[in-house]
Design a protein around this motif. Structure first.
Motif, short mmCIF file in Angstrom:
data_model
loop_
_atom_site.label_atom_id
_atom_site.label_comp_id
_atom_site.label_asym_id
_atom_site.label_seq_id
_atom_site.Cartn_x
_atom_site.Cartn_y
_atom_site.Cartn_z
N ILE A 263 31.61 -12.08 -6.64
CA ILE A 263 31.07 -10.73 -6.77
C ILE A 263 32.11 -9.73 -6.31
CG2 ILE A 263 29.98 -10.63 -4.50
CD1 ILE A 263 28.04 -9.56 -7.50
N ALA A 264 32.14 -8.57 -6.93
CA ALA A 264 33.07 -7.52 -6.52
C ALA A 264 32.56 -6.88 -5.22
CB ALA A 264 33.19 -6.47 -7.61
N GLU A 265 33.50 -6.41 -4.41
CA GLU A 265 33.12 -5.81 -3.13
C GLU A 265 32.20 -4.61 -3.31
OE1 GLU A 265 35.24 -4.07 0.90
OE2 GLU A 265 36.38 -5.40 -0.42
N LYS A 266 32.46 -3.76 -4.29
CA LYS A 266 31.61 -2.58 -4.49
C LYS A 266 30.21 -2.99 -4.97
CE LYS A 266 33.34 -1.49 -9.08
NZ LYS A 266 34.10 -0.57 -9.89
N ASP A 267 30.10 -4.10 -5.67
CA ASP A 267 28.79 -4.59 -6.09
C ASP A 267 27.99 -5.07 -4.88
OD1 ASP A 267 29.87 -4.04 -8.56
OD2 ASP A 267 29.55 -6.05 -9.39
N LYS B 244 28.45 -4.07 -1.83
CA LYS B 244 28.15 -2.88 -1.04
C LYS B 244 26.92 -2.16 -1.60
CE LYS B 244 29.07 0.43 1.97
NZ LYS B 244 28.21 0.34 3.14
N PHE B 245 26.84 -2.06 -2.92
CA PHE B 245 25.66 -1.45 -3.53
C PHE B 245 24.40 -2.22 -3.13
CE2 PHE B 245 22.57 -1.96 -7.02
CZ PHE B 245 21.95 -0.72 -6.93
N ALA B 246 24.44 -3.55 -3.22
CA ALA B 246 23.27 -4.36 -2.88
C ALA B 246 22.86 -4.14 -1.43
CB ALA B 246 23.56 -5.84 -3.15
N VAL B 247 23.82 -4.10 -0.53
CA VAL B 247 23.53 -3.88 0.89
C VAL B 247 22.91 -2.50 1.09
CG1 VAL B 247 24.61 -3.54 3.17
CG2 VAL B 247 25.25 -5.52 1.76
N ASP B 248 23.51 -1.48 0.49
CA ASP B 248 22.99 -0.11 0.64
C ASP B 248 21.60 0.04 0.03
OD1 ASP B 248 25.33 0.53 1.96
OD2 ASP B 248 26.21 1.59 0.25
N ALA B 249 21.38 -0.59 -1.12
CA ALA B 249 20.07 -0.52 -1.76
C ALA B 249 19.01 -1.23 -0.91
CB ALA B 249 20.13 -1.14 -3.16
N HIS C 155 8.77 -0.09 -3.29
CA HIS C 155 10.01 -0.54 -2.65
C HIS C 155 9.93 -2.01 -2.23
CE1 HIS C 155 12.47 3.08 -2.74
NE2 HIS C 155 11.34 3.76 -2.60
N SER C 156 8.75 -2.50 -1.89
CA SER C 156 8.61 -3.94 -1.60
C SER C 156 8.93 -4.76 -2.84
CB SER C 156 7.20 -4.27 -1.11
OG SER C 156 6.96 -3.71 0.16
N LYS C 157 8.43 -4.31 -3.97
CA LYS C 157 8.70 -4.99 -5.25
C LYS C 157 10.20 -4.98 -5.56
CE LYS C 157 7.56 -4.79 -10.16
NZ LYS C 157 6.93 -4.01 -11.22
N ALA C 158 10.83 -3.81 -5.43
CA ALA C 158 12.27 -3.71 -5.69
C ALA C 158 13.06 -4.54 -4.68
CB ALA C 158 12.72 -2.26 -5.65
N ASN C 159 12.65 -4.51 -3.41
CA ASN C 159 13.34 -5.29 -2.38
C ASN C 159 13.29 -6.78 -2.71
OD1 ASN C 159 13.77 -2.90 -1.01
ND2 ASN C 159 12.25 -3.31 0.57
N ASP C 160 12.12 -7.26 -3.14
CA ASP C 160 11.99 -8.68 -3.49
C ASP C 160 12.89 -9.05 -4.66
OD1 ASP C 160 10.15 -8.99 -1.44
OD2 ASP C 160 8.40 -8.91 -2.75
N GLU C 161 12.95 -8.18 -5.65
CA GLU C 161 13.81 -8.43 -6.81
C GLU C 161 15.28 -8.46 -6.39
OE1 GLU C 161 14.85 -6.57 -11.21
OE2 GLU C 161 13.07 -5.85 -10.15
N LEU C 162 15.67 -7.52 -5.56
CA LEU C 162 17.05 -7.46 -5.09
C LEU C 162 17.40 -8.70 -4.27
CD1 LEU C 162 19.74 -5.99 -4.88
CD2 LEU C 162 18.77 -4.66 -2.97
N LYS C 163 16.47 -9.16 -3.43
CA LYS C 163 16.72 -10.38 -2.63
C LYS C 163 16.99 -11.57 -3.54
CE LYS C 163 13.84 -9.08 1.28
NZ LYS C 163 12.56 -9.31 1.96
N MET C 164 16.24 -11.68 -4.63
CA MET C 164 16.44 -12.81 -5.55
C MET C 164 17.81 -12.72 -6.22
SD MET C 164 12.70 -13.43 -7.25
CE MET C 164 13.38 -14.60 -8.37
N ILE C 165 18.19 -11.53 -6.64
CA ILE C 165 19.50 -11.36 -7.27
C ILE C 165 20.60 -11.68 -6.27
CG2 ILE C 165 21.10 -9.66 -8.25
CD1 ILE C 165 18.57 -8.20 -9.36
N ALA C 166 20.48 -11.13 -5.06
CA ALA C 166 21.50 -11.34 -4.03
C ALA C 166 21.64 -12.82 -3.67
CB ALA C 166 21.17 -10.53 -2.78
N ALA C 167 20.53 -13.51 -3.58
CA ALA C 167 20.59 -14.94 -3.25
C ALA C 167 21.36 -15.71 -4.32
CB ALA C 167 19.17 -15.51 -3.09
#
Length: 193
Positions: free
Chosen positions: A51-55, A57-62, A96-108
């Motif tokens: 993964i690119a560093e800026k990608d 960073k976006f995931a962490v900030d989101a 935001h719970s829904k978006a957070n769960d989706e982001l967690k799955m992508i990040a994993a």
């Protein structure tokens, strides 16, 4: 090979040294450091990082912003005086719970480390808001939501253009209209208060 090993040792030492600093207590800083270390290790080993560093960073900030919105939304439901503030808080928790769960799955799936809690700045905001109640809380919460959503909309607009990973980009594209709706809704609330 020797140079790569030396870089890995120096990089690891720098990460360990920086983790002993004051900022290491901040969950977002820790997540960013972990992701940078993973990316640097890939570079040092001569491999392309997953993964690119800026990608990352976006995931962490989101994730940081999303967790804070849930936390403050829960607070709005219990401390708010106005039913529209309580309803907005409930919407924040749900969306935001829904978006957070989706982001967690992508990040994993991308091996991206996300923060375990909102950063120190967002925790300070929560602490400040928790000292208020009733109409004082409503006014401060609405102001905070306008500020937060303006920043978050900008973060996601930038991600639409700049993020390289297709899954993270799709997440940004899908989530941005919801964030814009939140911003419009809270600005309308602000006009009535």
């Amino acid at each position: 090979m020797k140079i790569a090993m030396k870089l890995l040792i120096v990089g690891s030492a720098a990460v360990i040294w920086s983790c002993n600093g004051q900022q290491s207590k901040d969950p977002t800083t820790r997540a960013d450091s972990t992701n940078e270390e993973m990316i640097d290790s890939s570079h040092a080993a001569g491999a392309a990082p997953a993964i690119a560093e800026k990608d990352a960073k976006f995931a962490v900030d989101a994730a940081n912003g999303g967790m804070a919105e849930v936390q403050l939304g829960e607070m709005a439901q219990s401390r708010g005086a106005d039913s529209s503030v309580k309803a907005f808080g409930k919407m924040m928790v749900t969306d935001h719970s829904k978006a957070n769960d989706e982001l967690k799955m992508i990040a994993a799936g991308k091996n991206i480390t996300l923060p375990a809690a909102p950063d120190n700045e967002k925790q300070k905001v929560a602490t400040d808001l928790s000292s208020k109640s009733g109409a004082d809380f409503d006014k401060a919460y609405i102001k905070q939501m306008v500020d937060d959503h303006e920043k978050t909309v900008k973060l996601f607009e930038d991600a639409q253009k700049d993020v390289q990973d297709s899954d993270l980009k799709a997440f940004a594209v899908k989530t941005l209209p919801v964030l814009r709706t939140h911003l419009e809704h809270v600005k309308a609330l602000k006009k009535t208060k």
